[in-house]
Design a protein around this motif. Structure first.
Motif, PDB file in Angstrom:
ATOM      1  N   GLN A  45       0.700  -1.074  -0.002  1.00  0.00           N
ATOM      2  CA  GLN A  45       0.156  -0.090   0.012  1.00  0.00           C
ATOM      3  C   GLN A  45       1.061   1.386   0.044  1.00  0.00           C
ATOM      4  O   GLN A  45       1.656   1.599   0.942  1.00  0.00           O
ATOM      5  CB  GLN A  45      -0.969  -0.074   1.174  1.00  0.00           C
ATOM      6  N   ASP A  46       0.938   2.203  -1.078  1.00  0.00           N
ATOM      7  CA  ASP A  46       1.607   3.268  -1.210  1.00  0.00           C
ATOM      8  C   ASP A  46       0.846   4.478  -0.366  1.00  0.00           C
ATOM      9  O   ASP A  46      -0.531   4.218  -0.177  1.00  0.00           O
ATOM     10  CB  ASP A  46       1.673   3.779  -2.899  1.00  0.00           C
ATOM     11  N   GLU A  84      -4.590  -5.271 -17.301  1.00  0.00           N
ATOM     12  CA  GLU A  84      -6.024  -4.767 -18.030  1.00  0.00           C
ATOM     13  C   GLU A  84      -6.263  -3.528 -17.048  1.00  0.00           C
ATOM     14  O   GLU A  84      -6.997  -2.596 -17.669  1.00  0.00           O
ATOM     15  CB  GLU A  84      -6.822  -5.532 -18.094  1.00  0.00           C
ATOM     16  N   VAL A  85      -6.518  -3.676 -15.648  1.00  0.00           N
ATOM     17  CA  VAL A  85      -7.043  -2.682 -14.951  1.00  0.00           C
ATOM     18  C   VAL A  85      -6.173  -1.448 -15.088  1.00  0.00           C
ATOM     19  O   VAL A  85      -6.706  -0.291 -15.024  1.00  0.00           O
ATOM     20  CB  VAL A  85      -7.038  -3.065 -13.656  1.00  0.00           C
ATOM     21  N   ALA A  86      -5.055  -1.634 -15.130  1.00  0.00           N
ATOM     22  CA  ALA A  86      -3.794  -0.458 -15.183  1.00  0.00           C
ATOM     23  C   ALA A  86      -4.229   0.523 -16.625  1.00  0.00           C
ATOM     24  O   ALA A  86      -4.274   1.491 -16.654  1.00  0.00           O
ATOM     25  CB  ALA A  86      -2.708  -0.904 -15.073  1.00  0.00           C
ATOM     26  N   ASP A 105       9.510   3.450 -17.278  1.00  0.00           N
ATOM     27  CA  ASP A 105      10.240   3.069 -16.235  1.00  0.00           C
ATOM     28  C   ASP A 105       9.723   2.601 -15.105  1.00  0.00           C
ATOM     29  O   ASP A 105       8.725   3.312 -14.471  1.00  0.00           O
ATOM     30  CB  ASP A 105      11.204   4.126 -15.821  1.00  0.00           C
ATOM     31  N   ASN A 106      10.043   1.500 -14.307  1.00  0.00           N
ATOM     32  CA  ASN A 106       9.355   0.966 -13.079  1.00  0.00           C
ATOM     33  C   ASN A 106      10.558   0.164 -12.597  1.00  0.00           C
ATOM     34  O   ASN A 106      11.388  -0.262 -12.997  1.00  0.00           O
ATOM     35  CB  ASN A 106       8.119   0.433 -13.445  1.00  0.00           C
ATOM     36  N   SER A 125       1.904   3.679 -11.577  1.00  0.00           N
ATOM     37  CA  SER A 125       2.874   3.437 -10.339  1.00  0.00           C
ATOM     38  C   SER A 125       3.529   4.599  -9.794  1.00  0.00           C
ATOM     39  O   SER A 125       3.803   4.823  -8.655  1.00  0.00           O
ATOM     40  CB  SER A 125       3.732   2.314 -10.658  1.00  0.00           C
ATOM     41  N   LYS A 126       3.903   5.355 -10.675  1.00  0.00           N
ATOM     42  CA  LYS A 126       4.655   6.528 -10.450  1.00  0.00           C
ATOM     43  C   LYS A 126       3.748   7.607  -9.817  1.00  0.00           C
ATOM     44  O   LYS A 126       4.168   8.310  -8.840  1.00  0.00           O
ATOM     45  CB  LYS A 126       5.255   7.354 -11.829  1.00  0.00           C
ATOM     46  N   MET A 127       2.516   7.375 -10.223  1.00  0.00           N
ATOM     47  CA  MET A 127       1.479   8.386  -9.656  1.00  0.00           C
ATOM     48  C   MET A 127       0.995   7.935  -8.013  1.00  0.00           C
ATOM     49  O   MET A 127       0.116   8.559  -7.414  1.00  0.00           O
ATOM     50  CB  MET A 127       0.333   8.528 -10.549  1.00  0.00           C
TER      51      MET A 127
END
Length: 280
Positions: A45-46, A84-86, A105-106, A125-127
């Motif tokens: 969890q971010d 797919e959700v992403a 990039d990840n 992911s960045k967000m």
């Protein structure tokens, strides 16, 4: 070190007006204190704070954000993968938000920059909209659970109402607060037996229904649609609970809101965007 909690605050200065990260402060905490690892089925969890939905997601332009299959089906009862959700959420970002955060990039060990979903997974992911697992993977091809999807939706409303939803199976669940936020916003519902089914894989129909509710994309009846829309062989029954949601999600259209109503009426079909251009 050795049990000392270290913390640092980072302040992002806005690059220009309307930046999604406008004047936001983030706190990162690092600790060497041994902790019990999360269960492998629970995503990390971010704590990134998102801007409100109107600043991030495009709820004004009703483009089709999910497409069917070459055999003419849309498979509403099928599962949907994490990749797919992403991709769905990536397509729904406002154009300026997408461009400000666009990256391939990840840090995931199982998401290469050549994967068809690389831009979507990396950007979100960045967000801080989506996150991976403690082992450093994202598991793009894994089905996503109802709890995981509710948690993603709740990140668009960090100040949402956490009053506990009265589902009988979430009291000790890691996503109980997020599920409650989504429920209190009217985005999700449970089952007739009083459960939410947090560990059940979310279906494509449930995904479309939740997304439409978040964006207030809701026709009220079959008469609010258009006769020349795209139809699917396995979504041909207007009485199916997901019929309207699936049609809304898979047809690009212009619309107007009905008088004194939250529901929309389609006025004209429009060309669907070439999403592949955004995902390169």
């Amino acid at each position: 070190e050795n049990g000392t909690l270290l913390s640092r605050e980072l302040t992002y200065v806005p690059v220009k007006d309307g930046s999604v990260w406008h004047s936001s402060t983030y706190t990162a905490r690092f600790s060497r204190i041994p902790v019990t690892p999360a269960k492998p089925t629970e995503p990390k969890q971010d704590t990134v704070t998102l801007a409100p939905i109107p600043q991030i997601l495009n709820g004004d332009d009703h483009y089709a954000y999910l497409v069917g299959y070459e055999d003419g089906t849309v498979r509403p009862n099928g599962s949907i993968s994490r990749a797919e959700v992403a991709t769905v959420l990536f397509r729904l970002l406002k154009d300026d938000v997408r461009m400000q955060n666009l990256t391939k990039d990840n840090a995931y060990s199982d998401v290469s920059d050549t994967a068809w979903y690389a831009a979507a997974v990396s950007t979100l992911s960045k967000m801080g909209v989506i996150s991976g697992y403690p082992d450093g993977t994202f598991r793009p091809n894994a089905a996503i659970t109802r709890a995981e999807f509710a948690a993603i939706a709740a990140r668009f409303d960090n100040d949402g109402d956490k009053t506990a939803a009265k589902f009988s199976d979430i009291a000790t669940h890691w996503a109980k607060d997020e599920i409650s936020i989504a429920y209190n916003n009217g985005w999700i519902t449970g089952y007739p037996d009083g459960t939410f089914g947090p560990q059940r894989d979310i279906t494509r129909a449930e995904t479309m229904t939740l997304v439409n509710r978040v964006l207030n994309r809701q026709p009220e009846t079959e008469e609010d649609l258009l006769p020349n829309m795209t139809v699917w062989t396995d979504n041909a029954n207007p009485k199916a609970w997901y019929y309207l949601a699936v049609q809304e999600a898979t047809n690009s259209h212009y619309y107007e809101f009905k008088t004194n109503s939250q529901y929309e009426k389609w006025t004209e079909l429009r060309e669907t965007r070439d999403w592949t251009e955004l995902e390169k």
